[in-house]
Design a protein around this motif. Structure first.
Motif, PDB file in Angstrom:
ATOM      1  N   SER A 122       5.286  -1.817   0.241  1.00  0.00           N
ATOM      2  CA  SER A 122       3.872  -1.472   0.413  1.00  0.00           C
ATOM      3  C   SER A 122       3.448  -1.633   1.879  1.00  0.00           C
ATOM      4  O   SER A 122       4.152  -2.261   2.687  1.00  0.00           O
ATOM      5  CB  SER A 122       3.005  -2.368  -0.466  1.00  0.00           C
ATOM      6  OG  SER A 122       3.049  -3.705   0.014  1.00  0.00           O
ATOM      7  N   ILE A 123       2.284  -1.098   2.197  1.00  0.00           N
ATOM      8  CA  ILE A 123       1.755  -1.219   3.557  1.00  0.00           C
ATOM      9  C   ILE A 123       1.514  -2.696   3.891  1.00  0.00           C
ATOM     10  O   ILE A 123       1.801  -3.148   5.007  1.00  0.00           O
ATOM     11  CB  ILE A 123       0.464  -0.399   3.706  1.00  0.00           C
ATOM     12  CG1 ILE A 123       0.779   1.095   3.538  1.00  0.00           C
ATOM     13  CG2 ILE A 123      -0.191  -0.657   5.058  1.00  0.00           C
ATOM     14  CD1 ILE A 123      -0.430   1.993   3.521  1.00  0.00           C
ATOM     15  N   ASP A 124       0.993  -3.450   2.929  1.00  0.00           N
ATOM     16  CA  ASP A 124       0.772  -4.885   3.156  1.00  0.00           C
ATOM     17  C   ASP A 124       2.085  -5.602   3.459  1.00  0.00           C
ATOM     18  O   ASP A 124       2.139  -6.479   4.333  1.00  0.00           O
ATOM     19  CB  ASP A 124       0.109  -5.524   1.929  1.00  0.00           C
ATOM     20  CG  ASP A 124      -1.354  -5.133   1.797  1.00  0.00           C
ATOM     21  OD1 ASP A 124      -1.923  -4.662   2.796  1.00  0.00           O
ATOM     22  OD2 ASP A 124      -1.916  -5.295   0.696  1.00  0.00           O
ATOM     23  N   GLU A 125       3.138  -5.221   2.739  1.00  0.00           N
ATOM     24  CA  GLU A 125       4.445  -5.854   2.971  1.00  0.00           C
ATOM     25  C   GLU A 125       5.006  -5.465   4.336  1.00  0.00           C
ATOM     26  O   GLU A 125       5.648  -6.289   5.004  1.00  0.00           O
ATOM     27  CB  GLU A 125       5.408  -5.468   1.854  1.00  0.00           C
ATOM     28  CG  GLU A 125       5.095  -6.144   0.523  1.00  0.00           C
ATOM     29  CD  GLU A 125       5.942  -5.610  -0.608  1.00  0.00           C
ATOM     30  OE1 GLU A 125       6.302  -6.403  -1.509  1.00  0.00           O
ATOM     31  OE2 GLU A 125       6.251  -4.389  -0.627  1.00  0.00           O
ATOM     32  N   VAL A 126       4.775  -4.218   4.745  1.00  0.00           N
ATOM     33  CA  VAL A 126       5.204  -3.805   6.091  1.00  0.00           C
ATOM     34  C   VAL A 126       4.510  -4.660   7.141  1.00  0.00           C
ATOM     35  O   VAL A 126       5.139  -5.140   8.105  1.00  0.00           O
ATOM     36  CB  VAL A 126       4.895  -2.311   6.320  1.00  0.00           C
ATOM     37  CG1 VAL A 126       5.122  -1.948   7.794  1.00  0.00           C
ATOM     38  CG2 VAL A 126       5.769  -1.436   5.444  1.00  0.00           C
ATOM     39  N   GLU A 127       3.204  -4.873   6.978  1.00  0.00           N
ATOM     40  CA  GLU A 127       2.456  -5.661   7.957  1.00  0.00           C
ATOM     41  C   GLU A 127       2.953  -7.102   7.995  1.00  0.00           C
ATOM     42  O   GLU A 127       3.065  -7.701   9.075  1.00  0.00           O
ATOM     43  CB  GLU A 127       0.965  -5.598   7.623  1.00  0.00           C
ATOM     44  CG  GLU A 127       0.373  -4.213   7.873  1.00  0.00           C
ATOM     45  CD  GLU A 127      -1.083  -4.125   7.485  1.00  0.00           C
ATOM     46  OE1 GLU A 127      -1.582  -5.068   6.829  1.00  0.00           O
ATOM     47  OE2 GLU A 127      -1.728  -3.100   7.824  1.00  0.00           O
TER      48      GLU A 127
END
Length: 314
Positions: A122-127
């Motif tokens: 997810s985008i949150d995990e990428v961040e």
């Protein structure tokens, strides 16, 4: 019950495998089981002589395995393919020994396994991953953040990223570091080059690395963009290692790979409304068919949201 002719032929091949080819006991056992099922299938069709087997019947056996029966559950594509290997070996043996005029299995293709959907985070995990890559203000930390920002920001393969030279990146310094101005020249499969935009986050991370960290790491005259502690070009193995360490610090799955960031890049673009042909160009795929597997990922996400949200879904 299988005919005597079929049984004799199968035994002859299994003996050939055991005595003359010296295959392992496990392989012999598996082939024996596969051919017992094949004999059962042929007998059900009324075939008693292996010389009378047709290509259509061999292909039908594969379909029969995939569909299953009252006595046998359906087989996965890989298991059915393994059974076809046994059948092919059997018919090839009969043809070579002169016991059959032709090999009816020669043109029968194994079943195609279902395409495995790429794993995206997810985008949150990428961040979280990117934050974990830049612990401290050391040259290595600045390099790691820049590398991972580039991988996710451009969808580059790891071999393309570590193969970059300083001259392959343009517009990351000064005012050109704004989103849409910076570009990177990636060399993909077959040495095919493509220009990919570099967003503001990746451009800023690259600028910080190039200005503050790369001069500290640089060896004499090396053109490589990403350097190791000895001043040489960073290897793929080292890139994998730094990603794994960042994933551990971020509490992300241990199976995370550089290709995960490429998958995430494509998936997040399509989720955001990007055209699949644009994503194809950015990824450097020769065919749009290769890129379209990512559309399955987004459809899967739509299904999940629908199942969780729609009052008639449950």
């Amino acid at each position: 019950m299988a005919s005597a002719a079929l049984t004799r032929a199968v035994r002859a091949w299994l003996t050939h495998l055991d005595v003359e080819r010296g295959v392992s006991a496990n392989t012999l056992k598996a082939y024996t089981r596969d051919l017992a099922r094949y004999q059962e299938y042929l007998t059900g069709l009324g075939v008693s002589d292996p010389r009378g087997v047709t290509e259509a019947q061999v292909g039908g056996f594969v379909s029969y395995l995939r569909a299953g029966s009252q006595d046998h559950p359906p087989l996965a594509a890989s298991s059915a393919g393994r059974s076809l290997v046994a059948v092919r070996g059997f018919h090839r043996f009969l043809a070579l020994e002169g016991e059959a005029d032709a090999d009816p299995s020669a043109e029968v293709s194994p079943p195609t396994p279902p395409a495995r959907l790429p794993k995206a985070i997810s985008i949150d995990e990428v961040e979280r991953l990117l934050e974990a890559a830049s612990v401290g203000d050391t040259p290595a930390a600045l390099r790691d953040r820049a590398l991972l920002e580039l991988l996710y920001g451009t969808g580059a393969r790891i071999s393309e990223a570590v193969g970059l030279d300083l001259d392959d990146v343009d517009g990351i310094l000064g005012e050109a570091g704004a989103a849409g101005d910076a570009v990177v020249r990636l060399r993909g499969k077959g040495d095919k080059e493509r220009l990919v935009p570099v967003g503001s986050y990746a451009a800023s991370a690259l600028a910080a690395y190039v200005v503050r960290a790369r001069p500290v790491l640089a060896g004499a005259g090396t053109p490589a963009l990403f350097l190791n502690q000895r001043g040489g070009r960073l290897s793929r193995q080292s890139a994998w290692t730094l990603l794994r360490h960042a994933a551990e610090r971020a509490g992300l799955p241990g199976h995370l790979t550089p290709h995960t960031l490429r998958h995430s890049f494509a998936t997040h673009l399509l989720d955001g409304g990007a055209d699949v042909r644009v994503v194809q160009e950015l990824l450097g795929h020769a065919s749009v068919t290769t890129t379209q597997i990512y559309t399955q990922v987004t459809i899967q996400r739509l299904r999940e949201v629908w199942a969780q949200s729609h009052p008639r879904a449950r």
